[in-house]
Design an enzyme around this catalytic site. Sequence first.
Site, PDB file in Angstrom:
ATOM      1  CG  HIS A 156      -6.139  -0.075   4.835  1.00  0.00           C
ATOM      2  ND1 HIS A 156      -4.826  -0.874   5.058  1.00  0.00           N
ATOM      3  CD2 HIS A 156      -6.849  -0.429   5.916  1.00  0.00           C
ATOM      4  CE1 HIS A 156      -4.865  -1.465   6.011  1.00  0.00           C
ATOM      5  NE2 HIS A 156      -6.050  -1.072   6.800  1.00  0.00           N
ATOM      6  CD  GLU A 172      -2.904  -1.264   2.472  1.00  0.00           C
ATOM      7  OE1 GLU A 172      -2.613  -0.269   3.306  1.00  0.00           O
ATOM      8  OE2 GLU A 172      -3.657  -1.998   2.576  1.00  0.00           O
TER       9      GLU A 172
END
Length: 276
Positions: A159, A136
């Site tokens: 997220h 990420e």
Amino acid sequence: MHAGVWNKSAEGAHEVRGRTLGIVGYGNIGTQLSVVAESLGMSVAFYNTSEKLALGNARRMGSLEELLEVSDVVTLHVDGRKGNAGLFGAEQFARMKPGALFLNLSRGFVIDTAALREAILSGHLGGASIDVFPQEPKRKGDPFESDLRGLPNVILTPHIGGSTEEAQEAIGTFVANKLRDYVTTGSTTLSVNLPNLALEQTTGVARIAHLHRNTPGVLAAVNNTLAQHGVNIEGQLLATRGELGYVVTDIGSPLPDGVTEALAAMDQTVRLRVLA
């Protein structure tokens, strides 16, 4: 509609009522989801590695494979332990019902994204929604790369499962309370880098919290040291995690001189705390 286009179509749309939701990981989030899903008219099946009591009409499945074969929607809510890495791959996607939907809002490393991409492109899965990823970006605005970009009927979110204002406030309070519990009782429940022990207020005169390197014989050495100084143990808990061990001992009398020095001098000792 905002663009002035009336694209009225129900093609590919289905009701959730009457469908089966398969929950992998029946912890705090999984159980809450179970209740919500039933209120929407869904049947709930769940799989958990440890024993869990079912809420409502949820059914416990004996294996992950059994759950995948009966579920119209599969959602993952497992924790971040290393043993869950690669939990879901090509074999698990192949066992899911044709046209089933897949959701992962737990940890990115739990699934094989390349295998999910293949399951979507082949038409075996009807769609997916993913909030967590193996890699990420570190900051808002950084480029995002994934095998799942551009796939049909796939929702990707950055997220944000716990990013509401209310959730952030609750997290701040939660973390502060956990730090308070560690300082006052030695409790390390839900710690990410220490062995987990759930502890209440001490019932003895003092509590000795001993963090140590996880090698054989530490507990015996701690108890021998206490016995040599005439200290009576009222209660004791030990947990280990990787290279670390954590033993907490309640004693029924004031600590004699030399006890803390002897425990601190052990080769395995990382940190010693005495809570009165």
